[in-house]
Design an enzyme around this catalytic site. Structure first.
Site, PDB file in Angstrom:
ATOM      1  N   HIS A 191      30.005  43.504  45.098  1.00 19.55           N
ATOM      2  CA  HIS A 191      30.884  44.607  45.478  1.00 19.55           C
ATOM      3  C   HIS A 191      32.054  44.735  44.518  1.00 19.55           C
ATOM      4  CE1 HIS A 191      32.569  41.184  47.854  1.00 19.55           C
ATOM      5  NE2 HIS A 191      33.743  41.701  47.522  1.00 19.55           N
ATOM      6  N   HIS A 231      39.414  43.347  42.965  1.00 17.09           N
ATOM      7  CA  HIS A 231      38.532  42.319  42.390  1.00 17.09           C
ATOM      8  C   HIS A 231      37.101  42.819  42.300  1.00 17.09           C
ATOM      9  CE1 HIS A 231      38.212  41.285  46.785  1.00 17.09           C
ATOM     10  NE2 HIS A 231      36.957  41.051  46.478  1.00 17.09           N
ATOM     11  N   GLU A 244      35.537  37.306  42.263  1.00 21.07           N
ATOM     12  CA  GLU A 244      35.034  36.593  43.434  1.00 21.07           C
ATOM     13  C   GLU A 244      33.585  36.225  43.159  1.00 21.07           C
ATOM     14  OE1 GLU A 244      34.849  39.024  46.975  1.00 21.07           O
ATOM     15  OE2 GLU A 244      34.652  37.290  48.296  1.00 21.07           O
TER      16      GLU A 244
HETATM   17 CO    CO Z   1      35.457  40.654  47.954  1.00 20.50          CO
END
Ligand code: CO
Length: 134
Positions: free
Chosen positions: A7, A79, A130
């Site tokens: 994502h 992020h 991440e």
């Molecule tokens: Co995230």
């Protein structure tokens, strides 16, 4: 080592307005808001054919997203999340390469119920990264 883009997370000052924009203007499949107190965020997931967008709003006073929004009042990309097969093996490889893993270095349960870690933006082209165990 990294696999799919899981994502893109976008911090927003108004989660309801951002979700409406993605649903009504962009015609995307937009989920319901969910509170993640352990991460200090309220999230809405936007599901795209090839990845997801995670809209983030601060939750609580010490939310890491609040500081980001103080610097970026209109919101912005917060992020990127990449999938890895084995998060501890990925962490060990990154530490050996000199990268900084945020927090205590132990994976935590992320927004999708999977183990996640965050990497220091200064080590990754100015972008908070991440990792999520797929
Ligand atoms: Co995230």
């Amino acid at each position: 080592m990294i696999g799919r883009l899981n994502h893109v997370a976008i911090a927003v000052p108004d989660l309801t307005a951002a979700a409406r924009t993605y649903r009504d203007a962009l015609g995307a499949e937009v989920g319901e808001p969910a509170d993640l107190p352990g991460h200090g965020v309220r999230v809405v997931f936007v599901t795209l054919p090839n990845t997801k967008v995670e809209l983030l709003e601060p939750l609580g006073d010490d939310s890491p997203v609040a500081a980001f929004l103080a610097r970026n009042p209109a919101g912005g990309i917060h992020h990127l999340c990449y999938e890895v097969e084995d998060i501890r093996a990925a962490r060990d490889r990154l530490l050996a390469a000199g990268a900084r893993v945020l927090g205590d270095g132990e994976p935590r349960t992320g927004a999708h119920g999977r183990p996640v870690l965050f990497l220091h933006p200064k080590d990754f082209a100015g972008t908070l990264v991440e990792l999520e165990e797929a």
